[in-house]
Each structure stands twice: as C-alpha cells, then as structure tokens.
Design a protein around this motif. Structure first.
Motif, short mmCIF file in Angstrom:
data_model
loop_
_atom_site.label_atom_id
_atom_site.label_comp_id
_atom_site.label_asym_id
_atom_site.label_seq_id
_atom_site.Cartn_x
_atom_site.Cartn_y
_atom_site.Cartn_z
N ALA A 65 0.85 -1.19 0.00
CA ALA A 65 0.00 0.00 0.00
C ALA A 65 0.88 1.24 0.00
CB ALA A 65 -0.93 0.00 1.20
N MET A 158 -1.84 13.47 1.66
CA MET A 158 -1.93 12.42 0.66
C MET A 158 -3.22 11.60 0.84
SD MET A 158 1.03 9.71 -0.29
CE MET A 158 2.12 11.12 -0.48
N VAL A 159 -3.58 11.37 2.09
CA VAL A 159 -4.82 10.64 2.36
C VAL A 159 -6.03 11.50 2.01
CG1 VAL A 159 -6.24 9.67 4.21
CG2 VAL A 159 -3.80 9.18 4.13
N TYR A 162 -5.37 12.94 -2.21
CA TYR A 162 -5.18 11.92 -3.25
C TYR A 162 -5.92 10.62 -2.96
CZ TYR A 162 -1.59 15.01 -5.05
OH TYR A 162 -0.92 16.10 -5.56
N TRP A 164 -5.57 8.15 -0.71
CA TRP A 164 -4.89 6.90 -0.39
C TRP A 164 -5.82 6.03 0.46
CZ3 TRP A 164 -3.94 4.41 4.16
CH2 TRP A 164 -3.04 3.34 4.12
N PRO A 165 -5.86 4.71 0.27
CA PRO A 165 -5.10 3.91 -0.70
C PRO A 165 -5.91 3.57 -1.96
CG PRO A 165 -6.03 2.45 0.92
CD PRO A 165 -6.53 3.84 1.26
N ARG A 167 -6.67 5.15 -4.72
CA ARG A 167 -6.07 5.47 -6.02
C ARG A 167 -4.84 4.64 -6.33
NH1 ARG A 167 -5.66 11.81 -7.09
NH2 ARG A 167 -4.86 10.90 -9.02
N TYR A 168 -4.37 3.87 -5.33
CA TYR A 168 -3.17 3.06 -5.54
C TYR A 168 -3.51 1.58 -5.66
CZ TYR A 168 -0.80 7.34 -4.17
OH TYR A 168 -0.36 8.64 -4.09
#
Length: 280
Positions: A65, A158-159, A162, A164-165, A167-168
């Motif tokens: 992750a 980022m959380v 974007y 997370w998680p 988008r990853y």
C-alpha cells in the motif's frame, strides 16, 4: 522474481545508507562507532531484503500500500541527513551543505517556543549542562521535530487529497496488516478505529512524555552521551520519528476503517434495494 529481488535489494541499500549516513559524513567518528554502525546497517539491510523479497507478509505493515513506508523512510532519512549536515558544519564545504545548514537553523528556531517539546527536551538535561551542549541539543530537537511534523502533514494531505489507498489499487488487510487479526474478537471496524485513536494519541503525547521520563530516570541514564554528535543524531531521530511513525500509522488505520465502513454502507444499501424490489 528478478523484479522482486531488485526492489528488495534497492530498499535494503537505502535503509543501510540511511543508517550509515552520520558515520560517513561526520568529521570525527571513532573506529568503534563506525564498526557498530556498519554492523547495524548490514543487519537492517538484510532484514529489509528478506521482508520485501518474501511473497508472504511477516512483520512489516503496508508493504503493498505505497507510499506509507516510503513516507516513513524519507521522514527518517531527512531527519538523519539534516542533523548530520548541521553537525558536520564547514567540514563538507559545498553549496548544498550550506543550504541545508541554513534550512536546519530556520527549522530549529521555528519550534523553539515556551512549552514546546523542544523546551521540554532542554529541561530534561542535567543542571550542569554547558551552554554549548544546550544549544546543540536545542538545534537537533528543533530540526527533528519539524521534519516529523512535515512527514505527518504530508501523509495526511496524501490521504485527504489523493485518496490513499484507493487510487493506488485495492487494499488487502491481510497482507498490509499482518499483525492484525480480523478474527481476534469484536467488530473489525471498531478495533481499527480504536487502534487508530490510540496511535494518534500516543504519537501526539510521546514528544512531551519522553523528556519527562528521561528527567525522572536521570540517575539511571548517562546524559553525557548527548555531547557526541553521532549519539545525539540518533537520540533526536528516535525521539521525533517514533511519534511521527505512530501518527502516520494512526492516520492509515483510520483511513482503512473509513473504507470498510463505506463498503459496508454501500453493501447494506444494495441489500435493502434488492429487498424492496423483491417485495414489489
């Protein structure tokens, strides 16, 4: 297999480099300290290689992750690098080192205010500490604490921004939380949120509690070791990075709990829609 082996080797090399950085850049490092540093770097690198080369999870969390572990690593490495450059002084003699020294001084001053964790670290020093040592500890604590705050803030953004998680890729609880037992009793969602809050609270309080503990245990600890820059770098890195690591873990766990809760809500909504359609 080759890709996995290459990735594991590069990660092991980066971990070993982070541990060896003070011994490589500080001007006055004894032979014994250098040997111990090399040994610790090799052990840490070997553990990292085995952990990432294995297909099955063992201890390390959030292996699949990204970028949680990358954020942890760069936070720790930034602390070690900035502190090393700061204490190396003019021995490096290059523009990058001068820029990092200026940045380090600004960071140290930014958090040096009354009742801050940096001031508590200074209060933990013995009463006979020299002014030079006090200034050195103040600068090291300020640099480490600011880098820790920036690392936690970067992961939080980022959380939040974007996602997370999600988008990853898909998040697998078993391989990313190998020490978390979903069948350990109680609702998984409740346990994740509880662990998240515990980690966040501990991460916030530890920079305040650790100096108090050191002050209480002053008779059992040899505080003269902080006069050695190499020792001081790792003491301040541990003091700032451990709380930052707990806060990053707490944010990650709470985000995982949110994903599980959202998925449950969606599943229940779909089940109720199916019941309504069947009744009609």
């Amino acid at each position: 297999m080759i890709v996995r082996m290459t990735g594991a080797f590069l990660r092991a090399l980066l971990i070993a480099l982070a541990i060896a950085t003070p011994a490589l850049l500080l001007p006055d490092v004894g032979a014994d300290a250098a040997q111990v540093t090399v040994l610790v770097a090799l052990v840490a690198g070997a553990f990292t290689f085995v952990e990432y080369y294995s297909q099955f999870p063992s201890i390390l969390e959030f292996r699949f992750a990204p970028p949680v572990n990358r954020m942890r690593y760069f936070t720790m490495f930034s602390m070690v690098l900035l502190l090393t450059v700061f204490f190396s002084g003019a021995a490096l003699e290059n523009p990058i080192a001068s820029l990092l020294m200026t940045l380090s001084e600004l960071m140290a001053r930014a958090v040096d205010f009354p009742f801050s964790p940096v001031r508590l670290v200074l209060l933990a020093l013995p009463s006979d500490t020299t002014a030079e040592t006090t200034a050195m500890v103040r600068s090291a604590a300020g640099i480490a604490y600011v880098v820790a705050l920036l690392g936690v803030l970067a992961f939080g953004l980022m959380v939040r921004i974007y996602g997370w998680p999600v988008r990853y890729g898909a998040f697998n609880v078993w391989i990313n939380l190998p020490l978390f037992d979903p069948t350990g009793g109680g609702d998984v969602l409740t346990r994740l949120k509880r662990d998240s809050i515990v980690n966040l609270v501990l991460g916030f309080l530890l920079p305040f509690l650790l100096p108090a503990f050191v002050k209480l245990a002053g008779a059992l600890l040899d505080m003269s070791a902080v006069t050695n820059p190499h020792t001081l770098i790792w003491v301040m890195t541990a003091w700032a990075f451990l709380p930052a690591n707990l806060m990053i873990r707490g944010i990650a766990l709470y985000r995982v709990a949110d994903i599980i809760e959202e998925k449950r809500r969606r599943t229940y909504a779909e089940a109720r829609s199916d019941d309504v359609l069947q009744a009609a």
